[in-house]
Design a protein around this motif. Structure first.
Motif, PDB file in Angstrom:
ATOM      1  N   GLU A 160       0.831  -1.213   0.000  1.00 48.09           N
ATOM      2  CA  GLU A 160       0.000   0.000   0.000  1.00 48.09           C
ATOM      3  C   GLU A 160       0.865   1.262   0.000  1.00 48.09           C
ATOM      4  N   ASP A 183       2.909   2.049  12.644  1.00 45.38           N
ATOM      5  CA  ASP A 183       2.047   1.389  13.612  1.00 45.38           C
ATOM      6  C   ASP A 183       0.620   1.868  13.366  1.00 45.38           C
ATOM      7  N   SER A 184      -0.305   0.912  13.360  1.00 44.65           N
ATOM      8  CA  SER A 184      -1.687   1.300  13.043  1.00 44.65           C
ATOM      9  C   SER A 184      -2.658   0.472  13.863  1.00 44.65           C
ATOM     10  N   GLY A 185      -3.919   0.868  13.833  1.00 40.88           N
ATOM     11  CA  GLY A 185      -4.919   0.101  14.564  1.00 40.88           C
ATOM     12  C   GLY A 185      -6.318   0.627  14.316  1.00 40.88           C
ATOM     13  N   TYR A 241      -8.760  -5.698   9.258  1.00 38.09           N
ATOM     14  CA  TYR A 241     -10.167  -5.375   9.494  1.00 38.09           C
ATOM     15  C   TYR A 241     -10.858  -4.765   8.271  1.00 38.09           C
ATOM     16  N   ASP A 242     -10.192  -4.781   7.124  1.00 37.72           N
ATOM     17  CA  ASP A 242     -10.790  -4.171   5.923  1.00 37.72           C
ATOM     18  C   ASP A 242     -12.204  -4.676   5.627  1.00 37.72           C
ATOM     19  N   ALA A 264      -3.634  -6.044  15.960  1.00 35.35           N
ATOM     20  CA  ALA A 264      -3.066  -7.235  15.306  1.00 35.35           C
ATOM     21  C   ALA A 264      -3.257  -8.462  16.209  1.00 35.35           C
ATOM     22  N   HIS A 301      -6.311   5.940   6.404  1.00 34.00           N
ATOM     23  CA  HIS A 301      -5.436   6.478   7.449  1.00 34.00           C
ATOM     24  C   HIS A 301      -3.979   6.438   6.968  1.00 34.00           C
ATOM     25  N   ARG A 302      -3.615   5.345   6.319  1.00 31.08           N
ATOM     26  CA  ARG A 302      -2.224   5.180   5.849  1.00 31.08           C
ATOM     27  C   ARG A 302      -1.922   6.200   4.747  1.00 31.08           C
ATOM     28  N   PHE A 336      -9.698   4.239  11.952  1.00 28.10           N
ATOM     29  CA  PHE A 336      -8.364   3.675  11.843  1.00 28.10           C
ATOM     30  C   PHE A 336      -7.354   4.793  12.088  1.00 28.10           C
ATOM     31  N   GLU A 395       7.419  -4.385  19.935  1.00 32.76           N
ATOM     32  CA  GLU A 395       6.654  -3.136  20.102  1.00 32.76           C
ATOM     33  C   GLU A 395       6.351  -2.930  21.581  1.00 32.76           C
ATOM     34  N   LYS A 409     -10.111   2.598  -0.677  1.00 31.52           N
ATOM     35  CA  LYS A 409      -9.194   2.529   0.467  1.00 31.52           C
ATOM     36  C   LYS A 409      -7.904   3.294   0.181  1.00 31.52           C
TER      37      LYS A 409
HETATM   38  P1  IMP Z   1       0.629  -3.245  13.821  1.00 33.07           P
HETATM   39  O1  IMP Z   1       0.725  -1.867  13.227  1.00 33.07           O
HETATM   40  O2  IMP Z   1       1.681  -4.172  13.313  1.00 33.07           O
HETATM   41  O3  IMP Z   1       0.554  -3.195  15.318  1.00 33.07           O
HETATM   42  O4  IMP Z   1      -0.724  -3.916  13.317  1.00 33.07           O
HETATM   43  C1  IMP Z   1      -1.851  -3.158  13.151  1.00 33.07           C
HETATM   44  C2  IMP Z   1      -3.053  -4.048  12.914  1.00 33.07           C
HETATM   45  O5  IMP Z   1      -4.188  -3.179  12.779  1.00 33.07           O
HETATM   46  C3  IMP Z   1      -2.982  -4.840  11.626  1.00 33.07           C
HETATM   47  O6  IMP Z   1      -2.405  -6.090  11.799  1.00 33.07           O
HETATM   48  C4  IMP Z   1      -4.463  -4.945  11.261  1.00 33.07           C
HETATM   49  O7  IMP Z   1      -5.064  -5.976  11.977  1.00 33.07           O
HETATM   50  C5  IMP Z   1      -5.014  -3.606  11.746  1.00 33.07           C
HETATM   51  N1  IMP Z   1      -4.935  -2.625  10.656  1.00 33.07           N
HETATM   52  C6  IMP Z   1      -4.087  -1.598  10.527  1.00 33.07           C
HETATM   53  N2  IMP Z   1      -4.258  -0.961   9.370  1.00 33.07           N
HETATM   54  C7  IMP Z   1      -5.234  -1.614   8.735  1.00 33.07           C
HETATM   55  C8  IMP Z   1      -5.838  -1.442   7.471  1.00 33.07           C
HETATM   56  O8  IMP Z   1      -5.474  -0.593   6.649  1.00 33.07           O
HETATM   57  N3  IMP Z   1      -6.813  -2.313   7.168  1.00 33.07           N
HETATM   58  C9  IMP Z   1      -7.229  -3.286   8.021  1.00 33.07           C
HETATM   59  N4  IMP Z   1      -6.688  -3.510   9.191  1.00 33.07           N
HETATM   60  C10 IMP Z   1      -5.677  -2.679   9.561  1.00 33.07           C
END
Ligand code: IMP
Length: 197
Positions: A31, A81-83, A158-159, A98, A183-184, A123, A52, A178
């Motif tokens: 992405e 890092d995302s969530g 979670y898409d 995750a 968010h990304r 997100f 982490e 998307k």
């Molecule tokens: P981490 O950033 O490795 O801690 O993981 C973040 C987790 O959040 C991912 O493994 C997904 O489960 C969820 N996540 C983050 N960004 C997205 C997204 O763009 N689509 C769907 N799930 C996401």
């Protein structure tokens, strides 16, 4: 916005700036790689896991990861890092997204949401950038809601549950959407603005 960033790179030397993206998640890499295409950045995937910290926000997790990794990695790199933060669950699963997905899956989230009328969620993405000397963090968020059932097969995480605000499709049903709204994407735009100025 994309156009403005693209304009900022116009007239600059055409040599590509090499930046490593340290992530064990190939979806994140593809992405971000697609979003950076055409902006003078050669993104190189370093498929690697790193520990982490526990924290409340993605920004804090990204900052700590940057600090730790930059002790040993001295070339320019990014991490992300995302969530997913669900309002009626007080932000759960948040920075544990995750782990929660591995443990209970999308069905588990749907079970937690059963009977809830407030399905709002967002997100968050925090991109950490180490430029070789200094650390920077760029964030992006996208508002939306949790679908009533799993919808769509594209994307990751979670898409299939996330419907961006103002739309009817989940991210997994419409990857073009998307890539435009996520968010990304917003965090990457901040990163590009910084790098290209
Ligand atoms: P981490 O950033 O490795 O801690 O993981 C973040 C987790 O959040 C991912 O493994 C997904 O489960 C969820 N996540 C983050 N960004 C997205 C997204 O763009 N689509 C769907 N799930 C996401």
């Amino acid at each position: 916005m994309a156009e403005r960033v693209r304009e900022a790179s116009a007239g600059k030397p055409s040599r590509l700036k090499k930046v490593f993206f340290i992530t064990s998640n190939p979806h994140k890499f593809s992405e971000v790689n697609e979003m950076c295409a055409g902006y003078g950045i050669e993104l190189v995937h370093l498929q690697r896991e790193y520990p982490e910290v526990r924290a409340d926000t993605c920004e804090q997790v990204a900052s700590a990861s940057l600090f730790n990794i930059s002790k040993t990695v001295k070339m320019p790199f990014i991490i992300e890092d995302s969530g997913l933060f669900i309002d009626s669950l007080n932000g759960f699963p948040g920075v544990y997204s995750a782990w929660v997905l591995r443990k209970v899956g999308l069905d588990g989230i749907l079970r937690l949401m059963r009977g809830r009328r407030d399905r709002r969620a967002h997100f968050v993405s925090a991109i950490g950038y180490f430029d070789g000397k200094k650390a920077h963090v760029f964030t992006g968020t996208v508002d939306g809601s949790i679908a009533q059932e799993i919808r769509g097969r594209s994307g990751f995480g979670y898409d299939p549950l996330f419907i961006p605000k103002g739309y009817k499709f989940t991210f997994a049903e419409n990857m073009t959407l998307k890539q435009k709204l996520s968010h990304r994407k917003k965090a990457v735009e901040q990163f590009l603005k910084h790098v290209l100025h």
